[in-house]
Design a protein around this motif. Sequence first.
Motif, PDB file in Angstrom:
ATOM      1  N   GLU A   1       0.834  -1.198   0.000  1.00 30.33           N
ATOM      2  CA  GLU A   1       0.000   0.000   0.000  1.00 30.33           C
ATOM      3  C   GLU A   1       0.871   1.251   0.000  1.00 30.33           C
ATOM      4  N   SER A   2       0.341   2.303  -0.582  1.00 25.03           N
ATOM      5  CA  SER A   2       1.032   3.588  -0.581  1.00 25.03           C
ATOM      6  C   SER A   2      -0.006   4.701  -0.676  1.00 25.03           C
ATOM      7  N   GLY A   3       0.440   5.923  -0.407  1.00 26.83           N
ATOM      8  CA  GLY A   3      -0.435   7.077  -0.560  1.00 26.83           C
ATOM      9  C   GLY A   3      -0.984   7.656   0.720  1.00 26.83           C
ATOM     10  N   GLY A   4      -0.700   7.016   1.840  1.00 27.64           N
ATOM     11  CA  GLY A   4      -1.190   7.554   3.095  1.00 27.64           C
ATOM     12  C   GLY A   4      -0.453   8.818   3.499  1.00 27.64           C
ATOM     13  N   GLY A   5      -0.960   9.457   4.543  1.00 25.74           N
ATOM     14  CA  GLY A   5      -0.320  10.674   5.027  1.00 25.74           C
ATOM     15  C   GLY A   5      -1.235  11.469   5.919  1.00 25.74           C
ATOM     16  N   LEU A   6      -0.843  12.701   6.147  1.00 27.25           N
ATOM     17  CA  LEU A   6      -1.602  13.626   6.984  1.00 27.25           C
ATOM     18  C   LEU A   6      -2.411  14.555   6.090  1.00 27.25           C
ATOM     19  N   VAL A   7      -3.686  14.686   6.383  1.00 26.18           N
ATOM     20  CA  VAL A   7      -4.558  15.544   5.588  1.00 26.18           C
ATOM     21  C   VAL A   7      -5.529  16.250   6.523  1.00 26.18           C
ATOM     22  N   GLN A   8      -5.931  17.444   6.142  1.00 28.38           N
ATOM     23  CA  GLN A   8      -6.888  18.192   6.949  1.00 28.38           C
ATOM     24  C   GLN A   8      -8.301  17.677   6.715  1.00 28.38           C
ATOM     25  N   PRO A   9      -9.176  17.868   7.689  1.00 32.61           N
ATOM     26  CA  PRO A   9     -10.583  17.482   7.487  1.00 32.61           C
ATOM     27  C   PRO A   9     -11.149  18.134   6.225  1.00 32.61           C
ATOM     28  N   GLY A  10     -11.900  17.352   5.476  1.00 35.98           N
ATOM     29  CA  GLY A  10     -12.433  17.818   4.207  1.00 35.98           C
ATOM     30  C   GLY A  10     -11.518  17.564   3.027  1.00 35.98           C
ATOM     31  N   GLY A  11     -10.312  17.125   3.305  1.00 41.98           N
ATOM     32  CA  GLY A  11      -9.347  16.882   2.244  1.00 41.98           C
ATOM     33  C   GLY A  11      -9.524  15.519   1.579  1.00 41.98           C
TER      34      GLY A  11
END
Length: 116
Positions: A6-16
Amino acid sequence: QVQLVESGGGLVQPGGSLRLSCAASGIIFSLYDMGWYRQAPGKQREWVGSIGSNYLTATADSIKGRFTISRDNGKNTVTLSMNNLKPEDTAVYYCKAGRRHENDYWGQGTQVTVSS
């Protein structure tokens, strides 16, 4: 040797939005049903959605309308496109390859964190 990465995870803001990918090797990808699962801290792993070898999809009610699943048999990948992310979507996301009468194969997971 079967591998799901798997790849593509990370930190994102709500609504992102985020798009997770799972690359498979060591299997005839087109024959397998592919699923996405997630596990939040202190909780059991839960099913997010699946796409069959026949391309039919199903998704959990909790993410319906926000997440979509697709597959590319030419690239041996399955994708989870996530929109309008919420803090409660924070979890480690796993992909699974399954086929009737065979053991399931799991990836190592990718972390998704939704936070402002």
